[in-house]
Enzyme design. Structure first.
Site: not given
Ligand SMILES: Cc1ncc(COP(=O)(O)O)c(C=O)c1O
Ligand SMILES: N[C@@H](CCCC[NH3+])C(=O)O
Length: 417
Positions: A239, A274-276, A312, A316, A342-343, A371
């Site tokens: 997050g 962590p992802g993002r 995205r 969003y 076409c949107e 993402y």
């Molecule tokens: C369970 C879970 N863990 C980790 C993440 C990764 O989140 P972020 O990319 O915000 O770090 C997500 C997506 O929000 C998630 O749903």
């Molecule tokens: N898909 C979203 C994040 C969602 C995370 C999923 N739990 C984005 O692009 O910001």
């Protein structure tokens, strides 16, 4: 250091000019910097070095095999939400003992696959799921290691579509019910309670909701111990936000210091997902201007990438910085960068000042490493774009461009229709 930078008027990813990739691979394409992935992972890792921890990269953010392999080699685990992500993580060489599995709708097949793969733990999102996992584990004569994903009802103050830890969200088990459900879980024959999990949302730019949620989790872990339920892994999810425009998210170090402070004295291994923060600024989407069109209201720059490639902005209203690949003396114009779909919602930038790109110009849509490709689709029968991984002065096509044959490859026309 930013690995997307200008040199002699050209944008580079590490030591490779983006124009060179465009000339050789065509546009659009995603491009990732191996050095940035590495740096982001190592920064995150170093921030928690004083406490036992496992970092499980959220595969949903960027699931390319080469990216997962790169992170896996650095010691990173994986946070997965499907059998497909498990398959990818294993194929990429990620250690199954560092895989955690969340998601509200795990199927029986997926549960079986994860049990046979001996993952670290399932993050359970409902009572029925818990019972299903117990049943499958029993059939396989295994014990399933689990954590309950607790919904702490903390407002992450982010976009409503990516908030996950509020009472009204579908995720996790309400904190009020957690104790009761932990006791039940501990009583099941083929379940081993090992952890507690929460994940309150994505793109958080303030550390206080993390701190609030962690306090709740620490109290839970302590109370469970008093009830004889030992928690070995405290998984605090992902997050942590990044800078897309003018956000000022806490650094991994600030985030870590605040959390370590709350957790002090607790004998657990921390897990993070962590992802993002690892992937977001490690990638860009490069596209070419096909046409330009000026109206009374604004200027439209029509490019060859579209909402199916980067969803995205459409989904969003997200902001991605737009940069010219060839630095020039662009004046700014007010308008939209739009794709061929076409949107009306097909835009990469909308109602804002953008460089006055001309036909044929290359455009970099920044902060697209998380993402981006993973949420892409074939809408309008558009073949998905390639993914390029740059390492120093070399680039690798780590996913080739889809062809028209790929588009129809899984379909058939019934003979007797
Ligand atoms: C369970 C879970 N863990 C980790 C993440 C990764 O989140 P972020 O990319 O915000 O770090 C997500 C997506 O929000 C998630 O749903
Ligand atoms: N898909 C979203 C994040 C969602 C995370 C999923 N739990 C984005 O692009 O910001």
């Amino acid at each position: 250091m930013n690995h997307f930078h200008y040199m002699n008027g050209e944008m580079y990813c590490e030591e490779v000019p983006l124009k060179k990739i465009a000339d050789e691979v065509g546009t659009p394409f995603y491009v990732y910097s191996a050095a940035t992935f590495k740096k982001h992972f190592e920064d995150f890792e170093a921030s928690f070095k004083e406490v036992p921890h496992i970092i499980c990269f959220a595969v949903k953010a960027n699931s390319n095999l080469a990216v997962l392999n790169l992170l896996g080699k650095l010691g990173c685990g994986a946070d997965i939400v499907s059998g497909g992500e498990l398959y990818r993580a294993l194929k990429a060489g990620i250690d199954s003992k560092k895989i955690v599995y969340a998601g509200v709708g795990k199927t029986e097949e997926e549960i079986e696959f994860a049990l046979k793969s001996d993952i670290l733990m399932f993050n359970i999102e409902s009572l029925q799921e818990l019972e299903k996992i117990n049943e499958v584990a029993k059939r396989l004569n295994k014990k399933a290691r689990i954590a309950l994903r607790v919904n702490p009802n903390v407002d992450p103050k982010t976009h409503p579509y990516i908030s996950t830890g509020l009472k009204k969200n579908k995720f996790g088990i309400p904190i009020e019910k957690a104790y009761q459900e932990y006791e039940y879980a501990a009583s099941l024959s083929n379940i081993e309670v090992v952890g507690a999990h929460c994940h309150i949302g994505s793109q958080l730019t303030d550390v206080s909701p993390f701190v609030d949620a962690t306090k709740i989790m620490v109290e839970l872990v302590k109370n469970l111990k008093d009830k004889g339920i030992e928690i070995k892994y405290l998984d605090l999810g992902g997050g942590l936000g990044i800078k897309y425009k003018d956000e000022t998210p806490p650094s991994p170090k600030e985030y870590a210091d605040k959390l370590i402070d709350v957790i002090k004295g607790l004998d657990v291994t921390l897990v993070f997902e962590p992802g993002r923060v690892i992937a977001g600024n490690a990638g860009a989407l490069v596209t070419k201007v096909l046409y330009t069109k000026d109206t009374e209201l604004k200027s439209f720059k029509i490019v060859d990438a579209a909402m199916n490639d980067l969803m995205r902005p459409t989904l969003y209203g997200s902001y991605h910085e737009i940069k010219p690949v060839k630095e020039g003396n662009y004046k700014n114009v007010y308008g939209d960068i739009v794709g061929p779909i076409c949107e009306t919602g097909d835009f990469l930038a909308k109602d804002r000042d953008i460089p006055d790109f001309q036909q044929g110009d290359l455009v970099a849509v920044m902060s697209a490493g998380a993402y981006g490709f993973t949420m892409s689709s074939n809408y309008n029968s558009r073949p998905r774009v390639p993914e390029i991984l740059v390492n120093k002065d070399k680039y690798y096509i780590v996913r080739r461009r889809e062809t028209y044959d790929d588009l129809i490859g899984l379909e058939c026309i019934p003979e007797d229709l």
